[in-house]
Design a protein around this motif. Structure first.
Motif, short mmCIF file in Angstrom:
data_model
loop_
_atom_site.label_atom_id
_atom_site.label_comp_id
_atom_site.label_asym_id
_atom_site.label_seq_id
_atom_site.Cartn_x
_atom_site.Cartn_y
_atom_site.Cartn_z
N TYR A 98 43.18 34.23 50.26
CA TYR A 98 44.03 34.76 49.19
C TYR A 98 45.10 33.74 48.80
N CYS A 339 48.01 43.28 47.74
CA CYS A 339 47.99 43.97 46.44
C CYS A 339 49.33 43.80 45.72
N SER A 342 49.42 40.44 44.30
CA SER A 342 48.59 40.37 43.10
C SER A 342 49.33 40.93 41.89
N MET A 362 44.65 46.32 35.75
CA MET A 362 44.34 45.65 37.02
C MET A 362 43.57 46.63 37.91
N THR A 365 42.80 45.56 41.79
CA THR A 365 44.05 45.61 42.55
C THR A 365 44.54 47.04 42.70
N SER A 366 44.44 47.82 41.63
CA SER A 366 44.96 49.19 41.65
C SER A 366 44.16 50.09 42.59
N PHE A 369 44.86 49.06 46.11
CA PHE A 369 46.23 49.45 46.44
C PHE A 369 46.30 50.94 46.77
N GLU A 438 44.25 40.93 35.61
CA GLU A 438 43.70 40.96 36.96
C GLU A 438 43.74 39.57 37.58
N SER A 439 43.97 39.53 38.88
CA SER A 439 44.04 38.25 39.59
C SER A 439 42.65 37.64 39.72
N THR A 444 41.16 38.69 44.67
CA THR A 444 40.68 40.08 44.68
C THR A 444 39.61 40.33 45.74
N LEU A 447 41.04 41.53 48.87
CA LEU A 447 41.51 42.90 48.71
C LEU A 447 40.38 43.89 48.93
#
Length: 597
Positions: A98, A339, A342, A362, A365-366, A369, A438-439, A444, A447
């Motif tokens: 990451y 997260c 991110s 996102m 990530t969401s 998370f 978004e990353s 990701t 994640l």
């Protein structure tokens, strides 16, 4: 095959290479750090396999003699060691991956990976040490690396101060640890953990030694009253926050208590101290997290709270409960911090009051998370539910009703503040102009992997694997734990999504409490008045004494000598006739003295 001692050597090798030639390697410095961490993980798997086949702890040779007794360099291999090796190396690998995306444009890119590799090596060495001396060496290595990484962006005054604060605060606990370790040795004659089952000595002395050793854990695991460094540690890069809060530094304190559990269990007063400090830390930090508005600091106070729950679990006699929560917490807390990183990487802010509506922008990530938050909140069937339920059950079965109530209330607050975080950050209308995106995949993918473990890791120690009777005995507690978690989620939903109007009288009555929590119980301010300012005044007084008295005496002697030499050197004219005149004058005086004229 005895290969466990190679596990910390791989990341240490990455540190040595990166610190000397990392700039030339560029992106290769990151690949080197990741590769050595993967090797450590593979070796950890091999050690696990060897353990299942009957391999155990082993010695690498005698280091030195203390009071005629040999102190060996040894490696301890047991279930606790294997669990920690796998967690540290596995989670560390994904945090390093990451970091490639998160730190890609940092001018000190290679140095970052050098420090983090040394951090990993120190933590892995700490876990493998079979005696206090070896553990203390790596323990201090972890503390040193935490300073390097928390203050990594040292050009920021806040980051530099946070690094110093973390280093100094943990040194206070480490002083107690060192004294307790030595007291234990001079009482029992051993530094080795394998001897803890057979310790003999005066009860008060061993109890005191155990409590002093626990002081080291209080500092490293940021427990009350030495918790103040951890929220400020958020000034470091977010991947470092994930590593410190999930798998390395703060986990070291809980690991120390678990490793010394036979010592604590044999002395109830010491074990009760662990439980009480854990309970205070858990509830105190949870209440502060409820009102905090910085996404990383909410997670930081959550870490203090969850570490308090682990200490509480250990303190009520639940070795398996405390270490089980240590394992599950490592996965979902690493996930939550990554997260958060991110989100910060995407929107450039950390204040949750300025966020909102990020879910649609996102999604990876969401979703991850949310999984991490539900695991932390203790919602079934996510990982945190099983381990938190085990702590509650142990506290109840071992007849600690007050600590059980503290743990239950902490669980309620945890689910509330995590739901608050989700609703304010991911849902609702954006409260400021955010250009979120978004990353990249390098951020990701870790994640997604960690979210799988945050969801499923709890089944490893769940009651579903136990006998039917044991499982049925825990059903009531599982139901109570679930209801508490859902209550916290529901309250947050009503307040932050449905915008439930609260009575004005209730709001007014809560203002004082809210102000108290926003100021973190004024503990930093109390330390400033009671400790920091008096110590600074003492230092200033010592400086004045040193300058005026000590240096004054030395400088005074020098000044007198210089004055005398200035006067006497006038007699050294370099003219022979002057010297002859003085000589004749001296001879005359000598003759007169002899003749008594």
């Amino acid at each position: 095959m005895h290969i466990a001692h190679y596990i910390p050597l791989f990341p240490f090798l990455a540190f040595v290479i990166n610190i000397f030639v990392g700039r030339r390697l560029k992106i290769g410095s990151a690949y080197l750090a990741v590769g050595t961490c993967v090797l450590s993980f593979l070796c950890s798997l091999k050690v696990w396999q060897g353990f299942l086949q009957g391999e155990r702890s082993y010695s690498l040779g005698t280091w030195l003699l203390i009071q005629g007794k040999p102190l060996d360099f040894g490696i301890i291999v047991d279930p606790l060691t294997i669990m920690m090796l796998l967690i540290v190396s596995f989670i560390g690998t994904f945090i390093l991956i990451y970091s490639i995306g998160y730190m890609h444009d940092d001018p000190r890119f290679s140095r970052y990976f050098a420090y983090i590799s040394l951090f990993m090596a120190s933590m892995l060495g700490l876990v493998l040490a079979d005696n206090f001396i070896l553990l203390l060496i790596f323990w201090e290595g972890v503390g040193l690396c935490s300073y390097f990484l928390i203050a990594f962006w040292h050009e920021r005054p806040a980051a530099a101060k946070a690094g110093i604060k973390a280093f100094v605060t943990t040194r206070i606990g480490d002083t107690g640890f060192l004294v307790g370790m030595l007291l234990l040795f001079f009482t029992t004659g051993t530094f080795h953990f394998s001897d803890f089952q057979f310790l003999r000595g005066p009860e008060p002395v061993l109890t005191l030694a155990a409590i002093l050793i626990f002081a080291g854990a209080i500092g490293k695991s940021a427990q009350f009253p030495l918790h103040v460094w951890l929220p400020d540690a958020m000034e470091g890069p977010t991947p470092i926050s994930a590593l410190i809060h999930a798998a390395t530094m703060v986990a070291a304190g809980v690991y120390l208590v678990a490793r010394c559990f036979p010592l604590f269990a044999a002395h109830p007063a010491a074990l009760q101290t662990v439980a009480v400090i854990g309970g205070i830390s858990a509830l105190m930090a949870a209440t502060i997290a409820v009102v905090n508005n910085d996404i990383k600091r909410v997670l930081a106070y959550s870490t203090i709270s969850q570490l308090g729950l682990m200490m509480l679990g250990l303190g009520v006699g639940g070795l398996s409960a405390g270490t089980f929560h240590l394992m599950t917490h490592a996965f979902f807390k690493a996930l939550l911090f990554l997260c958060a990183g991110s989100i910060i990487h995407a929107v450039g802010i950390q204040d949750i009051r300025q966020m909102g509506g990020l879910f649609s922008k996102m999604k990876v990530t969401s979703v991850t998370f949310c999984i991490g938050a539900l695991a932390l909140a203790g919602v079934p069937p996510f990982a945190g539910f099983w381990s938190k339920d085990e702590i509650l059950l142990t506290a109840w079965n071992n007849h600690h009703p007050v600590l059980f109530a503290v743990a239950l209330l902490t669980s309620l607050l945890t689910s509330f503040y995590m739901a608050r975080l989700i609703f304010l950050v991911l849902f609702g209308k954006p409260r400021s102009e955010l250009h979120a995106h978004e990353s990249p995949a390098v951020m990701t993918i870790p994640l997604v992997v960690l979210s799988v473990f945050a969801a499923l890791a709890g089944f490893i120690g769940s009651p579903l694997k136990e006998a039917t009777g044991a499982y049925e005995g825990s059903q009531v507690m599982m139901l109570a734990s679930t209801m508490v978690s859902l209550t916290g989620l529901g309250l947050a939903y009503l307040i932050y999504i449905r915008q439930m109007a609260l009575p004005q009288s209730l709001l007014m009555s809560c203002q004082g409490l809210k102000q108290l929590l926003l100021n973190k119980y004024y503990i930093d301010e109390i330390y400033e008045v009671v400790l920091v300012k008096p110590i600074l005044r003492l230092c200033q007084g010592s400086f004045s004494f040193d300058m005026k008295i000590v240096d004054g005496l030395v400088n005074g002697v020098a000044n007198v000598t210089q004055f005398c030499s200035g006067v006497l050197r006038r007699t050294q004219t370099g003219l022979v006739q002057n010297y002859l005149l003085v000589q004749v004058f001296g001879v005359v005086l000598l003759i007169m003295w002899l003749l008594k004229i």
